[in-house]
Scaffold this motif. Structure first.
Motif, PDB file in Angstrom:
ATOM      1  N   PRO A  85       0.692  -1.333   0.012  1.00 23.29           N
ATOM      2  CA  PRO A  85      -0.005   0.069   0.124  1.00 23.29           C
ATOM      3  C   PRO A  85       0.873   1.429  -0.077  1.00 23.29           C
ATOM      4  O   PRO A  85       1.708   1.393   0.805  1.00 23.29           O
ATOM      5  N   LEU A 101      -5.896   2.024  -4.676  1.00 20.53           N
ATOM      6  CA  LEU A 101      -5.392   0.858  -3.690  1.00 20.53           C
ATOM      7  C   LEU A 101      -6.616  -0.171  -3.644  1.00 20.53           C
ATOM      8  O   LEU A 101      -7.642   0.269  -3.596  1.00 20.53           O
ATOM      9  N   GLU A 122      -7.650 -10.029  -1.127  1.00 20.24           N
ATOM     10  CA  GLU A 122      -8.048 -10.596   0.203  1.00 20.24           C
ATOM     11  C   GLU A 122      -7.436 -11.959   0.244  1.00 20.24           C
ATOM     12  O   GLU A 122      -6.902 -12.050   1.290  1.00 20.24           O
ATOM     13  N   MET A 151      -7.692  -4.024  -2.158  1.00 21.26           N
ATOM     14  CA  MET A 151      -7.454  -5.056  -1.081  1.00 21.26           C
ATOM     15  C   MET A 151      -7.378  -6.357  -1.869  1.00 21.26           C
ATOM     16  O   MET A 151      -8.467  -6.882  -2.841  1.00 21.26           O
ATOM     17  N   ASN A 176      -3.471  -8.058   1.862  1.00 21.83           N
ATOM     18  CA  ASN A 176      -2.624  -6.909   1.364  1.00 21.83           C
ATOM     19  C   ASN A 176      -3.294  -6.134   0.670  1.00 21.83           C
ATOM     20  O   ASN A 176      -4.073  -6.643  -0.180  1.00 21.83           O
ATOM     21  N   GLN A 177      -3.017  -4.817   0.639  1.00 25.78           N
ATOM     22  CA  GLN A 177      -3.130  -4.050  -0.384  1.00 25.78           C
ATOM     23  C   GLN A 177      -2.131  -3.738  -1.478  1.00 25.78           C
ATOM     24  O   GLN A 177      -0.960  -3.710  -1.229  1.00 25.78           O
ATOM     25  N   HIS A 178      -2.733  -3.722  -2.737  1.00 29.89           N
ATOM     26  CA  HIS A 178      -1.906  -3.292  -3.950  1.00 29.89           C
ATOM     27  C   HIS A 178      -2.108  -1.875  -4.337  1.00 29.89           C
ATOM     28  O   HIS A 178      -3.272  -1.793  -4.135  1.00 29.89           O
ATOM     29  N   THR A 179      -1.122  -1.315  -5.078  1.00 27.80           N
ATOM     30  CA  THR A 179      -1.283   0.185  -5.254  1.00 27.80           C
ATOM     31  C   THR A 179      -1.014   0.188  -6.866  1.00 27.80           C
ATOM     32  O   THR A 179      -0.154  -0.346  -7.334  1.00 27.80           O
TER      33      THR A 179
END
Length: 125
Positions: free
Chosen positions: A10, A100, A104, A102, A108-111
């Motif tokens: 993130p 951003l 699941e 999520m 984690n979050q990706h950007t």
């Protein structure tokens, strides 16, 4: 010209902020470059938000080992990338979009940042 930057961590950077993007070399031997390089630091850049001073990194940028740790004890990560990572390119860019997501399955979050490069920067800036 707009350029997407995809990060596996993130990095909520506001539109209009100027960032410094540090990309790293793939220093693996030539034969290994044809194989999957899961989690290697050269796959994702380090982002420094020049407006806030916040640096965004993946744990591989600061540790050679797996993430380790757990939810209860924080890791002792450096605020700078590892000194053994060879820098490929450093440039500055202005953020025009930030998303951003999520993921699941990975918890984690990706950007995705969309940026307009404005200038090259030295690794020491």
């Amino acid at each position: 010209m707009s350029v997407p930057i995809r990060l596996n961590y993130p990095a909520a950077i506001p539109v209009g902020h100027v960032i410094e993007v540090t990309e790293f070399l793939d220093t693996r031997p030539e034969k290994k470059r044809r194989t999957y390089a899961r989690g290697e630091p050269f796959q994702i850049p380090v982002i420094l938000d020049l407006d806030t001073g916040i640096r965004y990194m993946n744990h591989r940028h600061v540790s050679r080992w797996d993430n380790g740790g757990n939810d209860f004890v924080p890791n002792n990560y450096s605020s700078e990338p590892r000194s053994d990572l060879e820098v490929s390119r450093v440039y500055r860019a202005k953020v025009t979009a930030c998303t951003l997501v999520m993921v699941e399955g990975l918890e984690n979050q990706h950007t995705t940042l969309v940026v307009n490069p404005v200038e090259d920067a030295s690794p020491d800036s």
